[in-house]
Design a protein around this motif. Structure first.
Motif, PDB file in Angstrom:
ATOM      1  N   ILE A 162       0.851  -1.201   0.000  1.00 14.26           N
ATOM      2  CA  ILE A 162       0.000   0.000   0.000  1.00 14.26           C
ATOM      3  C   ILE A 162       0.881   1.243   0.000  1.00 14.26           C
ATOM      4  O   ILE A 162       1.846   1.334   0.778  1.00 14.26           O
ATOM      5  CB  ILE A 162      -0.872   0.089   1.285  1.00 14.26           C
ATOM      6  N   GLU A 163       0.510   2.193  -0.850  1.00 16.54           N
ATOM      7  CA  GLU A 163       1.179   3.495  -0.755  1.00 16.54           C
ATOM      8  C   GLU A 163       0.140   4.610  -0.626  1.00 16.54           C
ATOM      9  O   GLU A 163       0.234   5.481   0.225  1.00 16.54           O
ATOM     10  CB  GLU A 163       2.081   3.728  -1.959  1.00 16.54           C
ATOM     11  N   THR A 164      -0.877   4.541  -1.498  1.00 19.48           N
ATOM     12  CA  THR A 164      -1.953   5.531  -1.417  1.00 19.48           C
ATOM     13  C   THR A 164      -3.286   4.775  -1.249  1.00 19.48           C
ATOM     14  O   THR A 164      -3.316   3.539  -1.328  1.00 19.48           O
ATOM     15  CB  THR A 164      -2.052   6.371  -2.712  1.00 19.48           C
ATOM     16  N   THR A 165      -4.375   5.531  -1.094  1.00 17.12           N
ATOM     17  CA  THR A 165      -5.686   4.884  -0.933  1.00 17.12           C
ATOM     18  C   THR A 165      -6.076   4.081  -2.189  1.00 17.12           C
ATOM     19  O   THR A 165      -6.879   3.164  -2.100  1.00 17.12           O
ATOM     20  CB  THR A 165      -6.781   5.925  -0.630  1.00 17.12           C
ATOM     21  N   GLU A 166      -5.481   4.424  -3.324  1.00 13.71           N
ATOM     22  CA  GLU A 166      -5.793   3.658  -4.557  1.00 13.71           C
ATOM     23  C   GLU A 166      -5.414   2.188  -4.410  1.00 13.71           C
ATOM     24  O   GLU A 166      -6.055   1.305  -4.982  1.00 13.71           O
ATOM     25  CB  GLU A 166      -5.055   4.255  -5.754  1.00 13.71           C
ATOM     26  N   ASP A 167      -4.371   1.941  -3.618  1.00  7.13           N
ATOM     27  CA  ASP A 167      -3.926   0.552  -3.435  1.00  7.13           C
ATOM     28  C   ASP A 167      -4.866  -0.244  -2.533  1.00  7.13           C
ATOM     29  O   ASP A 167      -4.690  -1.454  -2.364  1.00  7.13           O
ATOM     30  CB  ASP A 167      -2.516   0.530  -2.834  1.00  7.13           C
ATOM     31  N   ALA A 169      -8.028  -0.544  -3.095  1.00  3.47           N
ATOM     32  CA  ALA A 169      -9.164  -1.051  -3.882  1.00  3.47           C
ATOM     33  C   ALA A 169      -9.211  -2.575  -3.858  1.00  3.47           C
ATOM     34  O   ALA A 169      -8.201  -3.248  -4.132  1.00  3.47           O
ATOM     35  CB  ALA A 169      -9.064  -0.548  -5.318  1.00  3.47           C
ATOM     36  N   GLY A 189     -10.962   3.493   0.952  1.00  2.15           N
ATOM     37  CA  GLY A 189     -10.838   2.793  -0.335  1.00  2.15           C
ATOM     38  C   GLY A 189     -10.895   1.289  -0.270  1.00  2.15           C
ATOM     39  O   GLY A 189     -10.879   0.616  -1.305  1.00  2.15           O
ATOM     40  N   SER A 302      -2.935  11.285   1.279  1.00  2.00           N
ATOM     41  CA  SER A 302      -4.044  10.715   0.503  1.00  2.00           C
ATOM     42  C   SER A 302      -5.054  10.056   1.435  1.00  2.00           C
ATOM     43  O   SER A 302      -6.261  10.093   1.206  1.00  2.00           O
ATOM     44  CB  SER A 302      -3.521   9.759  -0.580  1.00  2.00           C
ATOM     45  N   ALA A 306      -8.999  11.360   2.121  1.00  2.00           N
ATOM     46  CA  ALA A 306     -10.135  10.431   1.947  1.00  2.00           C
ATOM     47  C   ALA A 306     -11.014  10.375   3.199  1.00  2.00           C
ATOM     48  O   ALA A 306     -12.188  10.009   3.134  1.00  2.00           O
ATOM     49  CB  ALA A 306      -9.605   9.039   1.615  1.00  2.00           C
TER      50      ALA A 306
END
Ligand code: GCU
Length: 336
Positions: A162-167, A169, A189, A302, A306
């Protein structure tokens, strides 16, 4: 577990009624049962031992405390219910578990509610703030006695990065069984999977979940570091452990004994502040060096961004808006 538990409850009720001595309408001798879900190696257990020691010494043995660790008497929801009815006298549970009993406790589950543990401690040291929380459940059978710092919660995964909330998902993350915890992981996320703490180890191991979130001690005291390869410093929430007591029992104690309970809880709170940080340093060291867990920083901005809608929701909620404002020092518009 249930059979053991029911046997205990019957025995405890007999024991309680057997050793109560009524003087001036107040019960003077008590054997208090205290349940919690941590192993005896956990710093919270040490602080509860301190509480026991103080109560027993100050009351010169008139009040004794029997500790039941390891979730022996049930998971957090079960022991809260037992504390409500008085089958268990005192319980240590996470504030998140109390949320479905009183909404006030949900404030701690709002991600990035506090910037640091120092800020959290400062707010909870204000008697007006703490008592608003502690007394909120008086009409449903229990009150708070004190809190124990349980550190900052972060996300750890079996193997995902994980680095950002996109990871986040599609990532199934175990959360505490509370609506705020579910909303928190969804806002960040991920896909929230609420379950009792006792099920996290096997669920991570078998792949029912990809990740969990907690403080560093979980890696070691509950051995989650054996089944989680990565720890990410999201530091998204400071959810304290709460010490709660059956209210009727507390109110029926003599004034002197009631004072002893409160003073001993305060001593245990201070004691805990002294042991927690060192325990977390040791846990980090053991997790990394002996269990092979890899520690990573994330793009915290990030995650904070969120989380903002959840702050807005609290500010709009009729019950929670005053609590939110109380913790934010009157400046509820401040960026969190
Ligand atoms: C913390 C807390 C426990 C709780 C656990 C959880 O470890 O101290 O009381 O059960 O979080 O995530 O459920």
């Amino acid at each position: 577990m249930k059979k053991y538990f029911m046997l205990f409850v019957s025995a405890s009720i007999l024991l309680l009624s057997g050793c109560t001595d009524s003087t001036n309408g107040k019960d003077d001798k008590h054997n208090l049962t205290l349940a919690h879900n941590h192993p005896t190696t956990h710093p919270v257990h040490e602080s509860l031992e301190k509480f026991k020691e103080e109560v027993e010494e100050r009351s010169e043995g008139d009040i004794t405390v029997s500790l039941y660790p390891n979730g022996e008497l049930g998971d957090e929801r079960e022991v809260i219910e037992l504390t409500q009815t008085g089958a268990v006298d005192i319980t240590k549970v996470s504030a998140a578990a109390l949320e479905s009993f009183r909404p006030e406790y949900s404030i701690f589950g709002v991600p990035y509610m506090f910037d640091s543990v120092e800020e959290f401690d400062e707010k909870m040291s204000d008697p007006e703030i703490a008592n608003t929380i502690y007394q909120s459940s008086k009409d449903i059978g229990f009150v708070g006695l004190t809190y124990f710092d349980a550190g900052m919660r972060s996300i750890y995964t079996a193997d995902r990065m994980i680095e950002t909330t996109e990871d986040m998902a599609g990532m199934k993350v175990r959360v505490q069984p509370s609506a705020t915890s579910v909303n928190m992981i969804e806002a960040l996320g991920g896909t929230a999977t609420p379950m009792a703490y006792s099920e996290v180890y096997t669920s991570l191991q078998s792949g029912i979940i990809d990740a969990a979130e907690n403080n560093l001690s979980s890696l070691v005291s509950s051995k989650h570091g054996e089944v989680a390869d990565h720890w990410f410093f999201t530091e998204h929430a400071i959810v304290p452990d709460m010490l709660i007591m059956n209210n009727e029992l507390l109110e029926n104690m003599s004034a002197e004994h009631e004072k002893i309970i409160h003073e001993s809880a305060d001593v245990a709170n201070e004691f805990h502040k002294g042991v927690w940080n060192e325990a977390m340093k040791q846990a980090a060291d053991e997790a990394q060096n002996e269990m092979g867990v890899k520690f990573h920083e994330v793009d915290k901005a990030s995650f904070k961004e969120a989380a903002q809608p959840l702050h807005e929701e609290m500010k709009q909620d009729e019950t929670m808006a005053p609590i939110y404002e109380m913790f934010k020092g009157g400046d509820s518009d401040e960026e969190s």
